[in-house]
Scaffold this motif. Structure first.
Motif, short mmCIF file in Angstrom:
data_model
loop_
_atom_site.label_atom_id
_atom_site.label_comp_id
_atom_site.label_asym_id
_atom_site.label_seq_id
_atom_site.Cartn_x
_atom_site.Cartn_y
_atom_site.Cartn_z
N GLN A 239 44.37 32.00 37.57
CA GLN A 239 43.39 30.95 37.79
C GLN A 239 44.02 29.70 38.39
O GLN A 239 43.46 29.10 39.30
CB GLN A 239 42.70 30.61 36.46
N ALA A 240 45.18 29.31 37.90
CA ALA A 240 45.84 28.09 38.37
C ALA A 240 46.77 28.43 39.53
O ALA A 240 47.98 28.26 39.46
CB ALA A 240 46.61 27.42 37.24
N ARG A 241 46.21 28.91 40.61
CA ARG A 241 47.02 29.39 41.73
C ARG A 241 47.67 28.27 42.53
O ARG A 241 48.58 28.52 43.32
CB ARG A 241 46.16 30.26 42.65
N ASP A 242 47.18 27.05 42.37
CA ASP A 242 47.74 25.94 43.15
C ASP A 242 48.92 25.28 42.45
O ASP A 242 49.50 24.32 42.96
CB ASP A 242 46.66 24.90 43.44
N THR A 243 49.30 25.76 41.29
CA THR A 243 50.43 25.20 40.54
C THR A 243 51.74 25.81 41.02
O THR A 243 51.83 27.02 41.24
CB THR A 243 50.27 25.45 39.03
N LEU A 244 52.76 24.97 41.15
CA LEU A 244 54.08 25.43 41.54
C LEU A 244 54.93 25.49 40.27
O LEU A 244 54.99 24.52 39.51
CB LEU A 244 54.68 24.47 42.56
N THR B 48 61.12 39.55 35.65
CA THR B 48 59.75 39.21 35.27
C THR B 48 59.11 38.30 36.32
O THR B 48 57.95 38.50 36.71
CB THR B 48 59.73 38.52 33.90
N LEU B 49 59.85 37.29 36.75
CA LEU B 49 59.33 36.38 37.77
C LEU B 49 59.07 37.12 39.07
O LEU B 49 58.06 36.87 39.76
CB LEU B 49 60.32 35.24 38.00
N LEU B 50 59.95 38.03 39.41
CA LEU B 50 59.78 38.82 40.62
C LEU B 50 58.51 39.67 40.55
O LEU B 50 57.74 39.77 41.51
CB LEU B 50 61.01 39.71 40.83
N GLN B 51 58.28 40.25 39.39
CA GLN B 51 57.07 41.07 39.20
C GLN B 51 55.81 40.21 39.31
O GLN B 51 54.80 40.65 39.87
CB GLN B 51 57.12 41.76 37.84
N LEU B 52 55.86 38.99 38.81
CA LEU B 52 54.70 38.09 38.90
C LEU B 52 54.35 37.78 40.35
O LEU B 52 53.18 37.73 40.72
CB LEU B 52 54.97 36.81 38.14
N THR B 53 55.37 37.56 41.18
CA THR B 53 55.09 37.27 42.58
C THR B 53 54.49 38.47 43.29
O THR B 53 53.77 38.31 44.28
CB THR B 53 56.37 36.83 43.32
N ARG B 54 54.79 39.66 42.80
CA ARG B 54 54.20 40.86 43.39
C ARG B 54 52.77 41.07 42.91
O ARG B 54 51.91 41.54 43.66
CB ARG B 54 55.05 42.08 43.05
N MET B 55 52.52 40.70 41.66
CA MET B 55 51.17 40.85 41.11
C MET B 55 50.22 39.83 41.72
O MET B 55 49.04 40.13 41.94
CB MET B 55 51.20 40.66 39.58
N TYR B 56 50.72 38.62 41.98
CA TYR B 56 49.89 37.54 42.48
C TYR B 56 50.49 36.99 43.77
O TYR B 56 51.22 35.99 43.75
CB TYR B 56 49.75 36.43 41.44
#
Length: 303
Positions: free
Chosen positions: A143-148, A169-177
């Motif tokens: 939902q908060a896609r504009d957050t860095l 885990t962070l790498l997987q998140l960038t692939r999911m979103y």
């Protein structure tokens, strides 16, 4: 005057002119040379570009491509503490009015908008807090896609080359979103933050058994990014030693669990493996004497 004498005079004048020119150039360039030589020893906000445009921050690298953080400078920043001091503040609208809003770890906005605001421009996260954000990943990362997101951490869990657990885990998140902006503090930046702590306190972080807090890393980033900073919910270094002060929870979203001052004092007195919250706040107070930093709710002046 003979031709030979005239030639010697011309050569001599040329040499004198050249010498004066070189000296003037060196004098004019001296500040720049000093700035370059001292760059690694100055706090992050030692100089700001005069040309409008995005800033390049080499101390933060993106997941997964490792590119430096590029962000427009923020004229005004609200750094929002996770402290229970924020409860009942009613400062949400004021916080949202800042150009950039910096938050820490998993501190939520949903349900606390009146006191802490809604917007999150950047969120600085400890590597140990990443699993806590994953418990509500749809809110933080969908939902908060504009957050860095900027994640700090040391050791094997954050290792890019070896594929540490947190980094994976962070790498997987960038692939999911796709489009999710995640950065990590570089090893050099982590060492730099340690060096600032030692320069400011006279104590080596590791030898003194200290762990820097997310608040420390957030302030370092804010000093690089922001022209003016208002810190919300952060008490002074003397606050918890005063005879009378209200008891508030350590986190505004964890009511009735840990008392803030009890936590601060326990960590300050612990011999090993502890944050030095009070010491850090004393450093922030010194920074505020020279830089545009204001402390709000509770409001206090640097001593």
């Amino acid at each position: 005057m003979k031709a030979r004498d005239r030639l010697l005079l011309i050569i001599l004048c040329s040499l004198v002119f050249s010498a004066v020119y070189v000296l003037l150039c060196c004098w004019a360039c001296l500040p720049l040379c000093l700035m370059t030589c001292l760059e690694d020893r100055l706090p992050p906000l030692s100089s700001r570009p005069t040309v409008p445009g995005p800033l390049h921050f080499s101390g933060y690298s993106s997941v997964p491509d490792g590119k430096p953080l590029i962000h427009e400078p923020c004229r005004s920043c609200a750094v929002v503490s996770s402290s229970g001091q924020m409860l009942g503040s009613g400062l949400g609208a004021q916080i949202d009015g800042a150009e950039c809003v910096l938050r820490m770890n998993q501190a939520p906005t949903m349900g606390f908008e009146v006191d802490v605001g809604r917007r999150s421009t950047l969120r600085v996260i400890s590597h140990t807090s990443v699993p806590l954000l994953l418990r509500n990943y749809s809110h933080y990362f969908q939902q908060a896609r504009d957050t860095l997101y900027v994640v700090w951490g040391q050791g094997k869990h954050m290792d890019r080359a070896l594929g540490g657990r947190t980094y994976r885990t962070l790498l997987q998140l960038t692939r999911m979103y796709p489009g999710l902006q995640i950065y990590t503090f570089t090893e050099r930046m982590m060492a730099y933050c340690d060096q600032i702590f030692q320069d400011e306190t006279g104590k080596n972080r590791r030898q003194s058994g200290s762990f820097l807090s997310t608040g420390w890393f957030t302030m370092i980033l804010a000093l690089e990014l922001c022209e003016e900073i208002v810190v919300y919910g952060m008490v002074s270094d003397s606050y918890c030693r005063e005879k009378s002060h209200p008891s508030v929870p350590y986190h505004y979203f964890e009511k009735g669990r840990l008392d803030e001052c009890q936590m601060y004092l326990a960590h300050e007195q612990a011999p090993r493996s502890a944050h030095r919250f009070i010491t850090e706040k004393a450093v922030f107070s010194r920074w505020a004497k020279k830089r545009p930093i204001v402390f709000a709710h509770p409001s206090w002046q640097p001593q």
